[in-house]
Design a protein around this motif. Structure first.
Motif, PDB file in Angstrom:
ATOM      1  N   HIS A 185       0.844  -1.189   0.000  1.00 17.26           N
ATOM      2  CA  HIS A 185       0.000   0.000   0.000  1.00 17.26           C
ATOM      3  C   HIS A 185       0.870   1.227   0.000  1.00 17.26           C
TER       4      HIS A 185
ATOM      5  N   GLY B 121      -2.970   3.363  -3.051  1.00 18.82           N
ATOM      6  CA  GLY B 121      -3.937   3.845  -2.061  1.00 18.82           C
ATOM      7  C   GLY B 121      -5.030   4.654  -2.716  1.00 18.82           C
ATOM      8  N   LYS B 122      -4.647   5.514  -3.615  1.00 19.02           N
ATOM      9  CA  LYS B 122      -5.656   6.335  -4.272  1.00 19.02           C
ATOM     10  C   LYS B 122      -6.547   5.487  -5.176  1.00 19.02           C
TER      11      LYS B 122
ATOM     12  N   GLU C 124      -7.230   2.451  -4.664  1.00 23.59           N
ATOM     13  CA  GLU C 124      -8.128   1.746  -3.746  1.00 23.59           C
ATOM     14  C   GLU C 124      -9.323   2.608  -3.400  1.00 23.59           C
ATOM     15  N   ASP C 125      -9.052   3.878  -3.081  1.00 25.12           N
ATOM     16  CA  ASP C 125     -10.161   4.757  -2.715  1.00 25.12           C
ATOM     17  C   ASP C 125     -11.171   4.855  -3.844  1.00 25.12           C
TER      18      ASP C 125
ATOM     19  N   LYS D 280     -13.103   1.587  -4.135  1.00 27.20           N
ATOM     20  CA  LYS D 280     -14.079   1.449  -3.043  1.00 27.20           C
ATOM     21  C   LYS D 280     -15.253   2.386  -3.264  1.00 27.20           C
ATOM     22  N   TRP D 281     -14.909   3.599  -3.693  1.00 28.98           N
ATOM     23  CA  TRP D 281     -15.984   4.559  -3.955  1.00 28.98           C
ATOM     24  C   TRP D 281     -16.943   4.006  -5.002  1.00 28.98           C
TER      25      TRP D 281
ATOM     26  N   GLU E 204     -15.998   0.446   2.299  1.00 28.95           N
ATOM     27  CA  GLU E 204     -15.105   1.600   2.258  1.00 28.95           C
ATOM     28  C   GLU E 204     -13.929   1.432   3.205  1.00 28.95           C
ATOM     29  N   ASN E 205     -14.116   0.690   4.282  1.00 28.46           N
ATOM     30  CA  ASN E 205     -13.029   0.505   5.220  1.00 28.46           C
ATOM     31  C   ASN E 205     -12.210  -0.754   4.971  1.00 28.46           C
TER      32      ASN E 205
ATOM     33  N   GLU F 279     -10.448  -3.895   2.352  1.00 29.21           N
ATOM     34  CA  GLU F 279      -9.462  -3.928   1.284  1.00 29.21           C
ATOM     35  C   GLU F 279     -10.147  -4.305  -0.009  1.00 29.21           C
TER      36      GLU F 279
END
Lengths: 432, 201, 171, 407
Positions: free
Chosen positions: B23, B28-29, B31-32, B35-36, B165-166, B168
């Motif tokens: 990560h 990380g971005k 992933e965001d 998830k979004w 969202e929280n 993986e």
């Protein structure tokens, strides 16, 4: 839709019809294979194939599974396979006391739960040989008719969706929601109410119920007219439903079909009119019958039965008497909440009724009511204890489902969807 | 694989696929973003069983409107669905079918057990019902109620969104041992059943 | 067929039946108690009288309740198959209770007269293990095919599992 | 040298500029189409939501406008699956057969330009006169037909290669349905081509720049447009003619086995087709970018405004039908196509041709002129009558068949 017509008599050649409907041999409408055989069945003729519709299929209303033997898109033979929602309710019903019973049966026909409760309660009351107060009877009628409306609205929604009109889905639910809101106010729950209990109903109607009911009655006619303009006169709708899934009265009787399916063939049989229960003989309403016995008739009958129910509800509003909402028989009814604070006896009595239940004289009884899907019967055997020795619900959908292979024969897949939809089975009631 | 300045050590990617990513800023971005997108477009499978199915459909209808979260796309084909809402009681006969449908769904997939019957068998503690769908499939969120009202289901869905969202994005759900981990040996109705609590075998 | 003819026919057939078949009245409904041997005959007669619909076929397992009210001439057995018939013309129901012994749980099928009893009989077969002879498709209907035992029999356990009040794993 | 490759370019232009303009057009057309598909799907869901008393997507971005983006990203990161029983290569290729034609059709649509009554539909960029459309081959409309036919292969192959029964039924339906409606589509087109006398889309749009009375809709007499519209709906598998997917009957039809990005491609192709076919319809019948041009700002911008506005209205009509109409049955759809649409289109073309001949001979004013008209109209009426009778007979026969079946 004509009003009640002259009732035709069962014909003499019924046996022949019966044989034609449910032939035994190779040429019957039913794929006479067991479930595992169907799974691995490969027709010799390679133009044919077997398709499994369900149990997870968007238009089989839950978990009905149909095995269709098809040539191209034409259904040759079919076999409905049920049991995917078998809940063992009749067994559980033997573990629950008569007071708890409605909790159990209300989960059978989940789109019209109050009718199962009503049948159960009427059966228990017949065994107890008690007469419930006037007001309780009328409240039961009110609730049942409202429930019939919500159930038929649900049918409009699912039927519309099955034919491909997604809008109908939402409109049906929107209207149904209004009724459910009133139910929530009266019974505390949107579904599975456990409201009609042996001895009366669970609670009196809340303040303002009359206005709420009137509001529904005032709003609904316009919305129903919208259904009419959206579907009833529409050419595609006609093409899809008229002349599809035709059945006649003799076949219906042979197969034990009841409810709107039977009425669509022009046979005016409605338990509310013919073997009245509650106070249906005191209200004025028409039994709607079709003339062709096809899907369109069934659709139209259900749509117009909503209007009839509204008519009944208006009469009930006028005639609703004052009085008690449950029988004041110490044996059956728990003491009112206020008495429990004052009296030890009342507390003990309350405790006893809710833990042990009340004893019901030995005997057996069959009671039937007209649910939105047909005759909903309750056969109950008591051995004199607080729990039913045997509790059996005769679900109309269960019997009505038998008509499917016959109706589906030689129709297209799209018709199959329309037919399933207008038979309107509720699988909870089929499998119990 | 060479060590890249931004991605960090990538040697494990060849072995573990995306799950091998360390990560860092870039992943990380992503992933965001993923998830979004997953929370905003979680298509449910049409898996209605009993009473709860009606409430599930009511949640999708005009008054409660699941489409606000982009969830009105109920997919009939499990291949395209992300979320299985087990709405209703699961009988012993339905259990294999349910498992099959779950297996047909593509990762990532989530399960909401809607109503007490699906969660624990509810009031029907008898031979016919599976006492809790978590014996068959890993459940993410349990919605209580009989049936849960549309508000409850929406709450469950929002909880699941939060979980997504929280969580993986890459790990497979089964390896994480999801579900309550309660196993009940299937019964034949004649003998008492054995209950296993803990890790699934 | 006119109305009068039907009513005449009913009376003619009705009278001998009342003598042969023990009948009772239970909460306002007529109940007949035919034996397994004359069941089909009785039903045939009833059908000619106008009981055109077989509403319900179900069974009761009287394992734990052998003392039930039956006419003296009827020998109680473990199982009892209950058949509900309905006459639309007379607006009347009639119920038939047939005693079925435990060691030989068979009964002739009603399929040939009432095709609609097909699923109902299958259900009874599935849940009680009563075999209907001559039924075209005597397989399980509600339970899975490989299920053992007949759930609604009284000696079949409910299959409860105890409620778990234990710590969740991993916490 | 590039001018030789692209017949669009009028006048002298430098090589670099031409290259730049072509690249710019390609990129813009591609991006524009993708963005408009994204917005269209969002608009569809919002609009259907509004029709059904709902809010529609509202959480992803302002007003939920990023909803499609979220769907796309999610599908992109979803596990892909190629079923064991499938024909793997075909299964993989099929989605591209679906999406590439959808993209390509847009290349021949005139998007903007000065289509006022005095304009010639060109713009001047970098000192070059050019069209605001990617390419203007002389056979433009045939290219549209060809591409929409190729799109059938995507659906057919997808269903066939899945190795599963429901998709197979879907693909069989698809091929039959599309082939039938292709005919009606082409015949309706002929009316426009006859009137405008050209196959080039730009010229067709330009020939309608005289105002509403010059629109293809009016000069061909409405009927070809109606036929074209219905045939397009069927061609696009847009509801109510979405029998190929028919969720209630065939679960998902041809794309039942598809997941992840491959499904997203089908999903995108479906809605991209709606947009491109709306654009084609606007070009053929509604004057393309033509409309009222105030002398404010560059003229081509007004052309773009009118074009987008018209396409938007059409695309919304498709949404409207999606939300309202029930789905006809398969055989009814075929009946409608073969027994009503195709004969009607054929008859109308004949009628138009007759009238044209009548007009051409307008100078001689003799009896023969009217004779042609009267004879042709009578023949057509007779033919139409015969056709209606045969349809009626067919229906009756089916009813009789039905009676045998249902008793």
């Amino acid at each position: 839709m004509s009003q009640e017509t002259e009732r035709s008599r069962p014909e003499d050649e019924e046996v022949e019809t019966a044989e034609r409907v449910y032939r035994r041999g190779e040429d019957s409408a039913i794929l006479r294979l067991s479930e595992s055989q169907v799974q691995s069945y490969n027709p010799e003729d390679d133009r044919r194939m077997v398709i499994n519709m369900g149990p997870q299929h968007p238009s089989t209303h839950g978990v009905l599974r149909l095995s269709l033997e098809m040539e191209g898109e034409t259904v040759l033979r079919s076999k409905p396979i049920i049991g995917y929602l078998h809940t063992g309710m009749e067994k559980t019903g033997e573990q629950l006391s008569f007071l708890q019973g409605p909790t159990n049966v209300t989960r059978m026909d989940y789109s019209s739960p109050l009718f199962s409760e009503l049948a159960f309660s009427l059966a228990t009351e017949k065994l107890l040989d008690i007469e419930i107060p006037e007001r309780a009877t009328w409240i039961r009628m009110l609730m049942c008719e409202l429930n019939r409306m919500s159930s038929h609205l649900l049918f409009q929604a699912t039927n519309g969706m099955d034919i491909g009109a997604v809008g109908a889905m939402i409109y049906g639910w929107r209207e149904r929601e209004e009724v459910l809101r009133l139910f929530e106010k009266i019974t505390g729950l949107r579904m599975n109410h456990n409201y009609i209990r042996p001895g009366g109903v669970a609670a009196d109607l809340p303040d303002g119920w009359r206005d709420d009911t009137l509001q529904i009655l005032d709003n609904l006619p316009d919305r129903l007219d919208d259904f009419d303009s959206l579907f009833t006169g529409q050419p595609i709708w006609h093409e899809r439903l008229q002349g599809v899934g035709v059945i006649n009265a003799t076949e219906c009787l042979a197969l034990g079909i009841t409810g709107p399916l039977l009425r669509s063939t022009g046979y005016a049989w409605d338990l509310r009119k013919d073997i009245p229960y509650l106070r249906y003989e005191e209200v004025d309403f028409d039994v709607l019958v079709g003339s062709y016995g096809d899907c369109f008739d069934r659709f139209a009958i259900r749509l117009n039965e909503i209007r009839e129910s509204m008519r009944i509800v208006r009469q009930i509003l006028e005639k609703m008497p004052e009085g008690d909402y449950r029988i004041q028989d110490k044996k059956v009814t728990p003491p009112p909440r206020s008495r429990i604070d004052e009296s030890m006896e009342a507390l003990i009595h309350h405790f006893k009724i809710f833990t042990e239940g009340f004893k019901v004289p030995a005997g057996e009884v069959y009671v039937a009511v007209e649910s939105p899907r047909g005759e909903l019967g309750c056969y109950m055997v008591s051995d004199g204890g607080p729990k039913p020795y045997r509790m059996h619900i005769r679900g109309p959908s269960f019997t009505n489902l038998q008509v499917l292979p016959h109706m589906l024969q030689d129709c297209l897949v799209a018709d199959a969807v329309a037919v399933i939809s207008t038979v309107d089975p509720i699988m909870g009631e089929v499998d119990r | 694989m060479p060590k890249l300045p931004i991605l960090g050590d990538t040697s494990s990617i060849s072995e573990n696929g995306l799950a091998g990513f360390d990560h860092n800023f870039l992943t990380g971005k992503i992933e965001d973003l993923v998830k979004w997108s997953r929370t905003r477009s979680m298509w449910p499978a049409t898996f209605g069983l009993a009473c709860c199915a009606l409430e599930m459909m009511a949640t999708g209808a005009a008054h409660y409107d699941l489409s606000r979260w982009g969830m009105e796309v109920f997919r009939a084909s499990p291949r395209q669905a992300d979320l299985m809402i087990v709405a209703g009681r699961v009988s012993q006969k339905m259990a294999p079918v349910l498992r099959q449908v779950y297996d047909q769904m593509m990762e990532p997939k989530w399960v909401i057990s809607m109503g007490v019957c699906a969660s624990s068998g509810g009031m029907f503690n008898n031979y016919a019902l599976v006492q809790g769908v978590d014996q068959i499939v890993p459940v993410d969120v349990y919605a209580p109620g009989c049936p849960p009202g549309p508000e409850t289901l929406m709450h469950a869905i929002l909880q699941l969104h939060e979980k997504v969202e929280n969580g993986e994005i890459t790990r497979r759900r089964q390896e994480m041992g999801a579900g309550a981990g309660i196993m009940v040996e299937q019964r034949d109705g004649q003998t008492a059943s054995k209950v296993i609590i803990g890790k699934r075998e | 067929m006119s109305d009068e003819e039907t009513t005449e026919g009913v009376e003619e057939i009705d009278d001998p039946n009342d003598e042969e078949i023990p009948s009772t009245v239970s909460h306002g409904q007529n109940v007949l108690h035919p034996t397994r041997e004359n069941l089909l005959e009785v039903i045939e007669n009833l059908r000619n009288e106008g009981f055109a619909v077989c509403i319900d076929v179900t069974a009761v397992d009287y394992l734990e309740n052998p003392k039930r009210d039956l006419p003296i001439t009827v020998k109680p057995e473990r199982f009892e198959v209950v058949i509900n018939l309905l006459s639309h013309t007379k607006r009347e129901r009639i119920r038939l209770r047939v005693q079925v012994p435990e060691d030989e749980p068979t009964l002739p099928t009603l399929f040939d007269m009432y095709p609609g009893s097909e699923a109902l009989e299958r259900e009874v077969h599935d849940l009680f293990g009563i075999h209907f002879e001559g039924h075209p498709d005597m397989t399980r209907i509600l339970m899975p095919e490989d299920w053992e035992g007949y759930p609604l029999r009284k000696d079949y356990a409910v299959g409860e599992i105890p409620v778990q009040f234990k710590e969740a794993p991993g916490s | 040298m590039f001018a030789g490759l692209d017949p669009l370019f009028i006048g002298d232009a430098g090589t670099i500029e031409i290259l730049l303009i072509v690249i710019m057009k390609v990129v813009v057309a591609f991006a524009l189409l993708l963005v408009s598909v994204m917005l269209y799907i969002w608009w569809m869901r919002k609009f259907i939501g509004a029709m059904q008393n709902r809010v529609g997507p509202s959480r992803a971005g302002p007003f939920g406008i990023l909803q499609t983006l979220a769907d796309g990203i999610k599908l992109f990161f979803k596990e892909d699956l190629i079923p064991n029983q499938s024909d793997k290569l075909v299964f993989k290729i099929a989605p591209f057969f679906s999406i590439v034609p959808a993209l390509l059709v847009f290349t021949v649509v005139p998007v903007a330009g000065d289509f006022s009554s005095s304009g010639d539909g060109t713009v001047t960029w970098f000192g070059n006169k050019t069209f605001v459309q990617l390419a203007d081959p002389h056979v433009g409309i045939l290219f549209v037909l060809a591409m929409s036919s190729i799109a059938v292969y995507g659906i057919m192959l997808a269903g066939w290669s899945s190795g599963s029964k429901y998709p197979l039924l879907g693909s069989v339906r698809a091929s039959a349905q599309m082939v039938s409606y292709e005919a009606a589509l082409g015949l309706a087109l002929v009316a426009v081509l006859m009137k405008t006398g050209t196959l080039s889309t730009h010229d067709i749009a330009l020939s309608q720049n005289g105002g509403i009375t010059d629109w293809g809709l009016v000069i061909t007499g409405f009927i070809p447009f109606i036929i074209f519209f219905i045939a397009t709906t069927a061609e696009l598998n847009s509801p109510p003619f979405d029998l190929v997917e028919a969720e209630q009957e065939l679960v998902g039809g041809f794309h039942t086995e598809y997941s992840s990005i491959r499904f997203a491609l089908f999903f995108m192709a479906e809605f991209m087709n709606v947009i491109t076919m709306s654009a084609v319809m606007v070009t053929l019948f509604f004057g393309g970018p033509g409309g009222y041009y105030p002398s404010l700002g560059p003229a081509w911008l007004w052309g773009l405004f009118w074009f987008v506005g018209k396409v938007f209205i059409f695309a919304s009509i498709f949404v409207w039908m999606r939300g309202t109409l029930p789905r006809p049955r398969y055989d009814q759809l075929m009946d409608f196509g073969w027994k009503i649409l195709i004969p009607l289109a054929l008859g109308w073309v004949l009628l138009l041709a007759t009238l044209d001949v009548f007009k051409d001979r307008g100078n001689d004013g003799g009896l023969s002129q009217f004779l042609v008209l009267i004879i042709s109209v009578t023949t057509l009426t007779l033919l139409a009558g015969l056709l209606m009778k045969s349809i009626q007979l067919g229906k009756q026969r089916r009813e009789l068949d039905g009676e045998e079946v249902f008793g």
